[in-house]
Every structure is written in C-alpha cells, then in structure tokens.
Design an enzyme around this catalytic site. Sequence first.
Site, short mmCIF file in Angstrom:
data_model
loop_
_atom_site.label_atom_id
_atom_site.label_comp_id
_atom_site.label_asym_id
_atom_site.label_seq_id
_atom_site.Cartn_x
_atom_site.Cartn_y
_atom_site.Cartn_z
N ASP A 1 81.60 46.81 43.26
CA ASP A 1 81.52 47.87 42.25
C ASP A 1 82.70 48.83 42.35
OD1 ASP A 1 80.40 49.16 40.11
OD2 ASP A 1 78.87 50.23 41.28
N GLY A 2 83.07 49.38 41.21
CA GLY A 2 84.09 50.43 41.19
C GLY A 2 85.41 50.04 40.53
N GLU B 1 72.63 42.51 33.02
CA GLU B 1 72.85 43.75 32.26
C GLU B 1 74.31 43.93 31.85
OE1 GLU B 1 70.97 43.61 35.12
OE2 GLU B 1 69.03 43.84 34.12
N ASN B 2 75.24 43.27 32.57
CA ASN B 2 76.67 43.40 32.22
C ASN B 2 76.98 42.82 30.83
OD1 ASN B 2 77.91 42.96 35.63
ND2 ASN B 2 77.58 44.86 34.50
N ARG C 1 77.82 47.30 49.56
CA ARG C 1 78.05 47.79 48.21
C ARG C 1 79.20 48.79 48.23
NH1 ARG C 1 74.37 49.03 43.03
NH2 ARG C 1 76.11 49.67 41.74
N ILE D 1 70.25 49.12 44.28
CA ILE D 1 70.27 47.66 44.38
C ILE D 1 70.77 47.02 43.08
CG2 ILE D 1 68.79 45.61 44.75
CD1 ILE D 1 69.12 47.29 47.30
C1 IPE Z 1 82.40 46.05 39.06
O1 IPE Z 1 83.12 47.17 38.65
C2 IPE Z 1 82.74 44.81 38.27
C3 IPE Z 1 81.67 44.25 37.42
C4 IPE Z 1 80.48 44.75 37.26
C5 IPE Z 1 81.99 43.05 36.67
P1 IPE Z 1 82.62 48.07 37.43
O2 IPE Z 1 83.24 47.48 36.19
O3 IPE Z 1 81.16 48.21 37.42
O4 IPE Z 1 83.34 49.46 37.75
P2 IPE Z 1 82.78 50.95 37.50
O5 IPE Z 1 81.37 51.01 38.05
O6 IPE Z 1 82.83 51.19 36.03
O7 IPE Z 1 83.73 51.82 38.27
MG MG Z 2 79.87 49.61 38.14
#
Ligand code: IPE
Ligand code: MG
Length: 229
Positions: free
Chosen positions: A2-3, A49-50, A170, A177
């Site tokens: 994440d991030g 959810e993505n 994480r 989670i």
């Molecule tokens: C993680 O980074 C990558 C995926 C979920 C594919 P994010 O895209 O969630 O990054 P933030 O949370 O917006 O910083």
């Molecule tokens: Mg994220």
Amino acid sequence: MDGNGRWAKQKGGLRIFGHQNAITAVRETVESAAELGVKFLTLYAFSTENWNRPKHEVMALMQLLVHTIRQETPTLLKNNIRLQAIGQIDSLPASCQQELAEAIALTKAGAGMTLVLALSYSGRWDLTQAAQRMATDIAAGKLRPEAVNEQTIEQYLATAGMPDPELLIRTSGEQRISNFLLWQLAYTELYITDLLWPDFRREHFYDAIQAYQRRERRFGKTSEQLTVS
Ligand code: IPE
Ligand code: MG
C-alpha cells in the site's frame, strides 16, 4: 502493498507513476524472501474493491501486471520460484489471464518458494465462493453437512494446500486488514510500517522478519506453557 498513490503525490506525479515505481519493491521482496527460505509469499496486488477505482487507473494496473509478469518470469525460473494466483481470475482482462497462465505453467516445477499473487481477491469473496462450492457438493451428495469442519472449509478456500500466513506486512501505516485473507489470518502476526510501498527494500523486509522473530506466538496458551515441553 500500500501507498503507491501517496508516494506519487509526494513526488508531484500521477498515481500510475507510483504503481510503476512499485516494481523494484516487489522484486527485492520476492528475491530476499526466496533467499531467506520463505516457502510461501503472497502479494495482495489487486482487491475486489480496487475495481471501483477510476477506469484509467484500473487499465494501467492491468497493463503493468501483464508487463511485469512477462518481464519477471525468467527471474522466477532462475530463483526456483513457482507462481500461483488466488482471486476471481476469470474477471481479469484476457491478456492478463493468458500471461498469468503461461507464467504459472512455466514455473510450476519451482520448488524453492511459492509466490502467490492475490488478484481481484478479497477475503469475503473467498469465503463466499467456498460456501457456494461446499453447498453444491452437499446438494450433490458428495459432502455430508455433519462432516464439515475447519479442515473442510480450508480445502474449499482459494488457499487450499497453502499454510496460514505467519506474518503479514502492511506498508503505508494503515492499520486494517482491508478484506485480505480473513479466515487465514486468524493467528498471523501483523507488522505495519509507515514506509510507502515503492520505498520498501530488502533491509525493510529483514526488519519485518526480525520483528517477527521477537514475537511470542501463544495461540491462546500462556507464556509458561510454551517454555515447558
Ligand atoms: C497500492 O497502492 C496499490 C494497489 C492497491 C494496486 P495504492 O494505490 O492503494 O496507494 P494509496 O493508498 O493511494 O497511497
Ligand atoms: Mg491504498
């Protein structure tokens, strides 16, 4: 992992710039895990959810996925790593499914480490599909309701045959989670770092492993019970 979006924003770039810069973190983590003798490494790459993200971001992520699998397969072969995937794989674009199937077939003899990509995955999806398949088998007379126990449920989950995770890492400081391996994480040690995923490197993976080694895993028992053999 994440991030990526926040990392890109800090650099004044678009979110996809963050995703593109996450590949080094993936490579270093996979290689160092394999070197340390980790048997299973699961990367939560794309959640159910993505799919609700802006269409152009979803498309860019899928393209990046195809490109990365193609590019990294020789490294997987070299490091004796077997690729697997969990999730609603049939919901991925055809090109991703094809690339994934090829890489899985090519690396199937890899006996060192199993690298599991969680793609279009969520813990609730997993439990739901397991319940559906169990119900189908019960209705067909292949499974008796009284015979259903924890092991049965595990056999119907997407992770059948894989051990429960010992450690969950994480990045980006979020303390949740996020619908990951809900059943499987029952006794997993959680390690949360404020680092953003594109900045995650080999030494950060070692930090997580060392923190894990300092934990006492009691599985509901008392500390004293663990030392008495
Ligand atoms: C993680 O980074 C990558 C995926 C979920 C594919 P994010 O895209 O969630 O990054 P933030 O949370 O917006 O910083
Ligand atoms: Mg994220």
